[in-house]
Design a protein around this motif. Structure first.
Motif, mmCIF file in Angstrom:
data_model
loop_
_atom_site.group_PDB
_atom_site.id
_atom_site.type_symbol
_atom_site.label_atom_id
_atom_site.label_comp_id
_atom_site.label_asym_id
_atom_site.label_seq_id
_atom_site.Cartn_x
_atom_site.Cartn_y
_atom_site.Cartn_z
ATOM 1 N N TYR A 72 0.460 -1.588 -0.432
ATOM 2 C CA TYR A 72 0.030 0.109 0.036
ATOM 3 C C TYR A 72 1.149 1.297 -0.283
ATOM 4 O O TYR A 72 0.357 2.016 -0.706
ATOM 5 C CB TYR A 72 -0.655 0.227 1.283
ATOM 6 C CG TYR A 72 -2.877 -1.293 0.799
ATOM 7 C CD1 TYR A 72 -3.413 -0.649 0.043
ATOM 8 C CD2 TYR A 72 -2.171 -2.077 1.831
ATOM 9 C CE1 TYR A 72 -4.343 -1.817 -0.271
ATOM 10 C CE2 TYR A 72 -3.271 -3.079 1.770
ATOM 11 C CZ TYR A 72 -4.029 -2.127 0.970
ATOM 12 O OH TYR A 72 -5.192 -3.972 1.034
ATOM 13 N N GLN A 73 1.911 0.726 0.423
ATOM 14 C CA GLN A 73 2.857 1.943 0.874
ATOM 15 C C GLN A 73 3.444 3.069 -0.742
ATOM 16 O O GLN A 73 3.093 3.245 -1.202
ATOM 17 C CB GLN A 73 3.744 2.309 1.570
ATOM 18 C CG GLN A 73 4.217 2.476 3.027
ATOM 19 C CD GLN A 73 5.183 1.927 3.697
ATOM 20 O OE1 GLN A 73 5.261 1.004 4.500
ATOM 21 N NE2 GLN A 73 5.975 2.824 3.987
ATOM 22 N N ALA A 74 3.845 1.846 -0.949
ATOM 23 C CA ALA A 74 4.242 1.684 -2.850
ATOM 24 C C ALA A 74 2.797 2.094 -3.908
ATOM 25 O O ALA A 74 3.296 2.914 -4.266
ATOM 26 C CB ALA A 74 4.962 0.229 -3.342
ATOM 27 N N ALA A 76 0.657 4.155 -3.335
ATOM 28 C CA ALA A 76 0.169 5.397 -2.411
ATOM 29 C C ALA A 76 1.543 6.248 -3.389
ATOM 30 O O ALA A 76 1.018 7.860 -3.603
ATOM 31 C CB ALA A 76 0.008 5.543 -0.955
ATOM 32 N N LYS A 77 2.301 6.217 -3.402
ATOM 33 C CA LYS A 77 3.474 7.107 -4.303
ATOM 34 C C LYS A 77 3.104 6.801 -5.621
ATOM 35 O O LYS A 77 3.706 7.783 -5.947
ATOM 36 C CB LYS A 77 5.085 6.304 -3.361
ATOM 37 C CG LYS A 77 6.379 6.814 -4.056
ATOM 38 C CD LYS A 77 7.467 5.815 -3.873
ATOM 39 C CE LYS A 77 8.278 7.123 -3.954
ATOM 40 N NZ LYS A 77 9.860 6.549 -3.376
ATOM 41 N N GLU A 78 2.930 5.811 -5.949
ATOM 42 C CA GLU A 78 3.020 5.444 -7.661
ATOM 43 C C GLU A 78 1.671 6.823 -7.833
ATOM 44 O O GLU A 78 2.238 7.714 -8.440
ATOM 45 C CB GLU A 78 2.333 3.414 -7.446
ATOM 46 C CG GLU A 78 2.029 4.029 -9.045
ATOM 47 C CD GLU A 78 1.566 2.719 -9.910
ATOM 48 O OE1 GLU A 78 0.884 2.254 -10.773
ATOM 49 O OE2 GLU A 78 1.923 1.860 -8.661
ATOM 50 N N ILE A 108 -1.569 6.253 5.322
ATOM 51 C CA ILE A 108 -0.323 6.473 4.701
ATOM 52 C C ILE A 108 -0.439 7.884 3.953
ATOM 53 O O ILE A 108 -1.363 8.008 3.406
ATOM 54 C CB ILE A 108 0.141 5.022 3.182
ATOM 55 C CG1 ILE A 108 -0.488 4.360 4.616
ATOM 56 C CG2 ILE A 108 0.231 5.265 2.236
ATOM 57 C CD1 ILE A 108 -0.396 2.544 3.103
ATOM 58 N N ASP A 111 3.188 10.613 0.013
ATOM 59 C CA ASP A 111 3.940 10.300 -1.071
ATOM 60 C C ASP A 111 5.255 8.720 -0.677
ATOM 61 O O ASP A 111 6.424 8.266 -0.110
ATOM 62 C CB ASP A 111 5.514 10.936 -0.450
ATOM 63 C CG ASP A 111 4.969 10.656 0.980
ATOM 64 O OD1 ASP A 111 4.698 10.234 2.044
ATOM 65 O OD2 ASP A 111 6.269 11.479 1.480
ATOM 66 N N GLY A 112 3.601 7.681 -0.137
ATOM 67 C CA GLY A 112 4.382 6.549 0.340
ATOM 68 C C GLY A 112 4.394 6.109 2.020
ATOM 69 O O GLY A 112 4.707 5.440 2.844
#
Length: 288
Positions: A72-74, A76-78, A108, A111-112
């Motif tokens: 999920y962090q990745a 959110a950043k994408e 989150i 930016d991840g």
């Protein structure tokens, strides 16, 4: 002037102990939210596992929780979107080499990065043999790209004190992932009103907005109406729900005019009163 925030609530029929399938569904919906210019996407409680703690696979799956959080962090950043991935059941080492499980909600950032998390404090009665509460830890608000936010989980909704502590810490928006079903009402309750749990949610959510001069993003699980309530909604003081779902699966994206929170506070002065030195309710409620 207070900004307008574009947010999404996502609800679907969560499959029991089917983390990969549920995660894929969630990610697809989050992509839809981002394509609709949502700044934040919120998922339901237990969105990876369902509420089946007696299934031995439930505990096994909890050991893999970090993998899904990282995914999920990745994402959110994408997508450059904030995500509250419902709640994730986490396995931890407890006292005397015991194993304990937390029901945790994360915020989150777009930016991840993880800006904060909350472990469920007020645990619903059937959950208590399986989950560990955050106990006496304080409710703490966090600064995010969409403003100062507080997080609660499901049965926390029933406790005004939880909201008050977050409001005292400056929260203007409360996010509540939930797994709330019609089966939470006992047969005796249902004799009075077959729709008692829906009534609980619909009345309490709007009330909490008024009495705390805050907005609420409430996200529940969905599915067949005999087993699921849905009713995910985005709610503000003064106007009530600005967007609301039934028991259907899907995504709802709506704009929250946070000016309503500002105007409500100017009118009711709840936060102003709470900051006074002679504020009446500085004590904690305890039974003797």
């Amino acid at each position: 002037m207070a900004p307008t925030r574009r947010v999404a609530v996502i609800q679907w029929h969560i499959k029991d102990v089917a983390a990969e399938e549920n995660h894929d569904i969630a990610c697809n919906y989050i992509r839809q939210a981002a394509a609709d210019n949502a700044e934040l996407a919120v998922l339901p409680e237990y969105h990876l596992s369902g509420m089946v703690p007696n299934d031995p696979r439930w505990a096994i799956q909890a050991a893999d929780s970090a993998k899904y959080l990282a995914n999920y962090q990745a994402l959110a950043k994408e997508l450059k979107i904030c995500i509250v991935p419902g709640t994730i059941i986490e396995k931890h080492e407890g006292p005397n080499e015991s194993t304990i499980f937390y029901n945790t909600a994360y915020f989150i950032s777009n930016d991840g990065s993880i800006l904060g998390f909350y472990i469920k404090k007020n645990i619903w009665h059937p959950e208590r043999p399986h989950l560990t509460s955050s106990g006496l830890d304080s409710h703490v608000a966090i600064d995010t790209p969409i403003g100062r936010v507080g997080m609660l989980i499901c049965w926390d909704l029933a406790f005004p004190e939880a909201f008050r502590e977050l409001i005292a810490d400056g929260a203007e928006l409360i996010i509540i992932p939930t797994y709330w079903t019609p089966h939470d009402a006992s047969p005796d309750c249902i004799k009075f009103n077959p729709n008692t749990e829906a009534l609980f949610l619909e009345t309490t959510l709007t009330t909490r907005c008024f009495e705390n001069t805050c907005g609420i993003i409430f996200c529940n699980a969905a599915g067949p109406s005999k087993d699921f309530l849905g009713l995910s909604q985005i709610t503000l003081p003064l106007v009530g729900p600005v967007a609301k779902m039934g028991s259907e699966e899907g995504i709802c994206v709506a704009d929250m005019d946070m000016k309503a929170v500002e105007v409500a506070e100017q009118n009711y002065k709840v936060r102003q009163d709470m900051k006074k030195e002679d504020w009446h309710y500085v004590y904690r409620h305890t039974s003797k």
